[in-house]
Scaffold this active site. Structure first.
Site, PDB file in Angstrom:
ATOM      1  CG  HIS A  83      52.908 -10.494  40.983  1.00  0.00           C
ATOM      2  ND1 HIS A  83      52.803 -11.214  41.845  1.00  0.00           N
ATOM      3  CD2 HIS A  83      51.822 -10.724  39.964  1.00  0.00           C
ATOM      4  CE1 HIS A  83      51.912 -11.834  41.503  1.00  0.00           C
ATOM      5  NE2 HIS A  83      51.223 -11.599  40.412  1.00  0.00           N
ATOM      6  CG  ASP A 162      45.223 -11.871  48.789  1.00  0.00           C
ATOM      7  OD1 ASP A 162      44.348 -11.619  47.911  1.00  0.00           O
ATOM      8  OD2 ASP A 162      46.303 -12.683  48.618  1.00  0.00           O
ATOM      9  NE  ARG A 169      39.201 -13.828  43.368  1.00  0.00           N
ATOM     10  CZ  ARG A 169      40.527 -13.580  43.193  1.00  0.00           C
ATOM     11  NH1 ARG A 169      41.382 -13.091  43.958  1.00  0.00           N
ATOM     12  NH2 ARG A 169      40.964 -13.572  41.908  1.00  0.00           N
ATOM     13  CB  SER A 184      44.401 -11.109  44.910  1.00  0.00           C
ATOM     14  OG  SER A 184      44.995 -12.035  45.189  1.00  0.00           O
ATOM     15  CE  LYS A 188      49.311 -12.091  46.997  1.00  0.00           C
ATOM     16  NZ  LYS A 188      48.332 -12.743  46.532  1.00  0.00           N
TER      17      LYS A 188
END
Length: 435
Positions: A83, A162, A169, A184, A188
């Site tokens: 990520h 999420d 948000r 968040s 995932k």
């Protein structure tokens, strides 16, 4: 059990929430029994009061469990994922995924689209005619088993809490909280079944985390979450004070990724991809040392296997393999002009965030999720911080849809670059590793 109103009040006073309270909130909000206005109030209380490590882990696990949870071990013994926290010119996935897959470790990744100044991986891949990120979970599994490489859109059935919370948000000023960001991202990854998670946390003028210190805090939090959830997790702190590589803009970045897979491409971008891929191979157990991982990743680039693997993925998902073979067939902007250094000097700084927004204004990104993208526009900037330049020297090119955009973007790019009279040290690729 306290009511949601009492839970909000408890957090407003700075009292930590229990595991049960967090789980109940996530279940209720996902199911629609807790309305947006109460969820917004609790998010703001969390934003202002913060969460401790245990609360953050509980929030992450509850979000991960709010929908389907993938188990891909019947098609791959170890599931690896990466990520990036987002940045300008960050086309890392396009190179790292095929490197790792070609080295014998299957990679199935679900990615997002670009919103704001950082471009999305799926938007870049849609530069290929016919390529699609949409697939069922069964198709995802089948492609992972057959070619060992998948790049799909985020499934709405994974961590649905999420998706709902992020949208809330985004419009309530509660995005920039480390616990909420970490939960968040990691929810995932956990829901997608990753055993190994390599995090690329960007810091600098083009990143969400402006300083190394803040980036390290977020990285530590995410690594702790991964470890507490039983996953092998490492975070790399990388520089985003200037674009990664040279190209910014969808098809331009794809071309640069293809050049890198062919053994060409900018040195900083290759070094970045090599480090991320090497940690993925090391944590997956494919090799015993980081040096062995780097040698293996380099070998699959040099022998062409990584490029072949990338082409297989493009074709498997409906894309035109001829565009991999001949990148000049990818979308091109009709107007191109050179970027010229205005004076002698040394490149001292760049506003990387502004450089990302220039691409958005050219049409290469989105202000809103419904915006259409022009895949051909963007720019190539070969100058790096620390470089000496001469007046009139070509330091890049602008690619635009019309003459007005061409002139405006050229001026804005030069305005985002600071030149100094005295020499400037180049910036490091990475600032550290959090394990």
């Amino acid at each position: 059990m306290k009511t949601i109103t009492e839970v909000i009040g408890q957090k407003c006073e700075g009292v930590p929430l229990s595991t049960e309270q967090i789980g109940s909130f996530i279940k209720g909000y996902t199911a629609g029994t807790i309305p947006d206005y109460q969820a917004s109030a609790l998010l703001m209380a969390i934003f202002l009061q913060g969460m401790d490590r245990r609360e953050t882990v509980d929030l992450t696990l509850a979000m991960a469990a709010s929908g389907d949870q993938l188990d891909l071990h019947d098609v791959a013994p170890v599931i690896v994922d990466k990520h990036s926290s987002g940045g300008v010119g960050d086309k890392t996935t396009l190179v790292v995924q095929p490197l790792v897959a070609a080295a014998g470790v299957p990679v199935g990744k679900m990615s997002g689209r670009g919103l704001g100044s950082s471009g999305g991986t799926l938007d870049k891949m849609e530069s290929f005619s016919g390529w699609s990120a949409e697939m069922t979970l069964e198709q995802f599994r089948q492609q992972l088993a057959e070619i060992g490489l998948v790049l799909a859109g985020q499934s709405v059935s994974l961590a649905p809490a999420d998706g709902k919370l992020y949208a809330l948000r985004d419009v309530t000023g509660t995005v920039a909280n480390k616990s909420l960001i970490a939960a968040s991202i990691m929810s995932k990854k956990l829901a997608a079944g990753a055993d190994v998670i390599v995090l690329d946390v960007k810091t600098g003028s083009g990143a969400f985390m402006p300083t190394v210190e803040v980036a390290e805090q977020l990285a530590r939090l995410m690594v702790d979450i991964g470890k507490d959830a039983g996953r092998k997790t490492v975070a790399l702190i990388s520089d985003m004070n200037q674009p990664l590589g040279h190209a910014v803009g969808n098809a331009l970045e794809v071309k640069e990724a293809l050049a890198t897979l062919r053994g060409e491409g900018p040195g900083d971008f290759w070094r970045h991809c090599l480090k991320v891929a090497s940690y993925m191979l090391l944590l997956a157990g494919r090799v015993g040392t980081l040096e062995e991982a780097e040698a293996l990743a380099t070998a699959v680039r040099e022998n062409g296997r990584a490029l072949t693997k990338f082409r297989q993925m493009v074709v498997a998902q409906g894309g035109d393999g001829a565009q991999v073979d001949d990148p000049s067939l990818l979308p091109q902007a009709p107007f191109v002009a050179d970027l010229v250094a205005p004076r002698d000097g040394y490149v001292a700084a760049m506003d990387a965030g502004e450089l990302g927004w220039i691409t958005v204004r050219l049409g290469g990104g989105r202000h809103q999720k419904t915006d259409q993208i022009d895949h051909g526009v963007g720019f190539v900037l070969t100058a790096k911080i620390g470089d000496a330049v001469r007046a009139g020297q070509i330091i890049g090119q602008v690619h635009a849809a019309d003459q007005t955009g061409l002139i405006q973007a050229g001026a804005e790019i030069l305005a985002a670059i600071t030149l100094a009279d005295d020499p400037v040290d180049p910036l490091p690729d990475f600032y550290g590793v959090v394990t």
